[in-house]
Design an enzyme around this catalytic site. Sequence first.
Site, PDB file in Angstrom:
ATOM      1  N   ASP A  25       0.835  -1.207   0.000  1.00 27.32           N
ATOM      2  CA  ASP A  25       0.000   0.000   0.000  1.00 27.32           C
ATOM      3  C   ASP A  25       0.871   1.259   0.000  1.00 27.32           C
ATOM      4  O   ASP A  25       1.990   1.253   0.510  1.00 27.32           O
ATOM      5  CB  ASP A  25      -0.906  -0.029   1.240  1.00 27.32           C
ATOM      6  CG  ASP A  25      -2.081   0.930   1.123  1.00 27.32           C
ATOM      7  OD1 ASP A  25      -2.353   1.421   0.002  1.00 27.32           O
ATOM      8  OD2 ASP A  25      -2.722   1.200   2.154  1.00 27.32           O
ATOM      9  N   ASN A  73     -11.005  -2.455  -5.200  1.00 29.13           N
ATOM     10  CA  ASN A  73     -10.239  -1.555  -6.081  1.00 29.13           C
ATOM     11  C   ASN A  73     -10.911  -1.345  -7.448  1.00 29.13           C
ATOM     12  O   ASN A  73     -10.582  -0.388  -8.152  1.00 29.13           O
ATOM     13  CB  ASN A  73      -8.802  -2.045  -6.292  1.00 29.13           C
ATOM     14  CG  ASN A  73      -7.913  -1.924  -5.055  1.00 29.13           C
ATOM     15  OD1 ASN A  73      -7.012  -2.734  -4.851  1.00 29.13           O
ATOM     16  ND2 ASN A  73      -8.161  -0.913  -4.225  1.00 29.13           N
TER      17      ASN A  73
HETATM   18  C1  IPE Z   1      -5.368  -2.676  -0.087  1.00 31.14           C
HETATM   19  O1  IPE Z   1      -5.035  -1.361  -0.324  1.00 31.14           O
HETATM   20  C2  IPE Z   1      -5.437  -3.430  -1.388  1.00 31.14           C
HETATM   21  C3  IPE Z   1      -4.156  -3.632  -2.049  1.00 31.14           C
HETATM   22  C4  IPE Z   1      -2.989  -3.354  -1.554  1.00 31.14           C
HETATM   23  C5  IPE Z   1      -4.234  -4.200  -3.360  1.00 31.14           C
HETATM   24  P1  IPE Z   1      -6.160  -0.230  -0.457  1.00 31.14           P
HETATM   25  O2  IPE Z   1      -5.446   1.064  -0.582  1.00 31.14           O
HETATM   26  O3  IPE Z   1      -7.119  -0.589  -1.512  1.00 31.14           O
HETATM   27  O4  IPE Z   1      -6.900  -0.373   0.950  1.00 31.14           O
HETATM   28  P2  IPE Z   1      -7.703   0.698   1.798  1.00 31.14           P
HETATM   29  O5  IPE Z   1      -8.685   1.335   0.872  1.00 31.14           O
HETATM   30  O6  IPE Z   1      -6.713   1.682   2.316  1.00 31.14           O
HETATM   31  O7  IPE Z   1      -8.319  -0.107   2.898  1.00 31.14           O
HETATM   32  C1  IPE Z   2      -1.534   0.313  -3.359  1.00 29.78           C
HETATM   33  O1  IPE Z   2      -1.340   1.685  -3.375  1.00 29.78           O
HETATM   34  C2  IPE Z   2      -1.805  -0.264  -4.729  1.00 29.78           C
HETATM   35  C3  IPE Z   2      -3.194  -0.710  -4.930  1.00 29.78           C
HETATM   36  C4  IPE Z   2      -4.133  -0.736  -4.025  1.00 29.78           C
HETATM   37  C5  IPE Z   2      -3.536  -1.176  -6.254  1.00 29.78           C
HETATM   38  P1  IPE Z   2      -2.547   2.702  -3.318  1.00 29.78           P
HETATM   39  O2  IPE Z   2      -2.943   3.044  -4.705  1.00 29.78           O
HETATM   40  O3  IPE Z   2      -3.653   2.189  -2.465  1.00 29.78           O
HETATM   41  O4  IPE Z   2      -1.849   3.934  -2.630  1.00 29.78           O
HETATM   42  P2  IPE Z   2      -2.475   4.950  -1.575  1.00 29.78           P
HETATM   43  O5  IPE Z   2      -3.010   4.118  -0.446  1.00 29.78           O
HETATM   44  O6  IPE Z   2      -3.553   5.700  -2.273  1.00 29.78           O
HETATM   45  O7  IPE Z   2      -1.339   5.799  -1.168  1.00 29.78           O
HETATM   46 MG    MG Z   3      -4.068   2.403  -0.502  1.00 36.03          MG
END
Ligand code: IPE
Ligand code: IPE
Ligand code: MG
Length: 248
Positions: A25, A73
């Site tokens: 993340d 997502n």
């Molecule tokens: C969790 O990250 C899913 C992945 C790393 C693929 P998100 O960024 O989607 O999770 P939330 O929204 O912070 O819970």
């Molecule tokens: C994790 O990074 C990747 C996916 C969930 C696909 P994020 O895109 O969730 O990054 P933040 O949480 O917005 O920084």
């Molecule tokens: Mg995230």
Amino acid sequence: MKSDSAGNTGLNPSRLPAHVAVIMDGNGRWAQKRMLNRIKGHEKGADTVRAVVRASREIGIDFLTLYAFSTENWQRPKMEVSALMTLLKRFLESEQQEMAENNIRLRVIGQADRLPKDVQDALARVMEATGRNDGMCLSLALSYGARAEIVEAAQSLARQVKNGDIQPDEISDELFSGHLYTAGMPDPELLIRTSGEFRISNFLLWKIAYAELFVTPTLWPDFTREEFIGILKDFQNRERRFGRVSAS
Ligand code: IPE
Ligand code: IPE
Ligand code: MG
């Protein structure tokens, strides 16, 4: 042949977690901090995936499971979803040879049928090319949601009961586990989440019942092999009691 090269890392090879799971993340925040488009963060994040896969293989981890795209997502802007799918395809194409050569087997957990056809084809090619490898199992969680996984397992077992193939009392922890996407894998002993969020976000709910959790504030694109090794060392110093009293 499995490698056993935890040696030069200072890790104890006999106390490595067999299965490490990672919630990758922080890509978006990494980019936003630099006034860049979120997609740039995902691109940089893909480099970290390469580094962590390579390090895990070298260290001798048997199972590495990476949360790459959740069922939730899909609700992100169309542009971001399609950029993530393109990156995923590019990643698969660029890593196929290295995975095959390094004895890594690719597996997918999640609702792969929801992915675009070209991504499904790329996954099928890599799984075919690596299917007989036994060095490390790399599982990508794609369109993955743990509740959906548990519901599908319940449906599948209910069908078997209805057909008279099994009795309700035969449903055990083990049988249930065997109906999850992760069938045949050991439980993750270590779950790492980057970017400082203290939540599970619908990842591996059944399998992480007794996982050791490690949350680091580092954003995924900044995560390094060195930090990974440091977390594994921390894991090796933890006492896992499983509800019992301390051994000493
Ligand atoms: C969790 O990250 C899913 C992945 C790393 C693929 P998100 O960024 O989607 O999770 P939330 O929204 O912070 O819970
Ligand atoms: C994790 O990074 C990747 C996916 C969930 C696909 P994020 O895109 O969730 O990054 P933040 O949480 O917005 O920084
Ligand atoms: Mg995230």
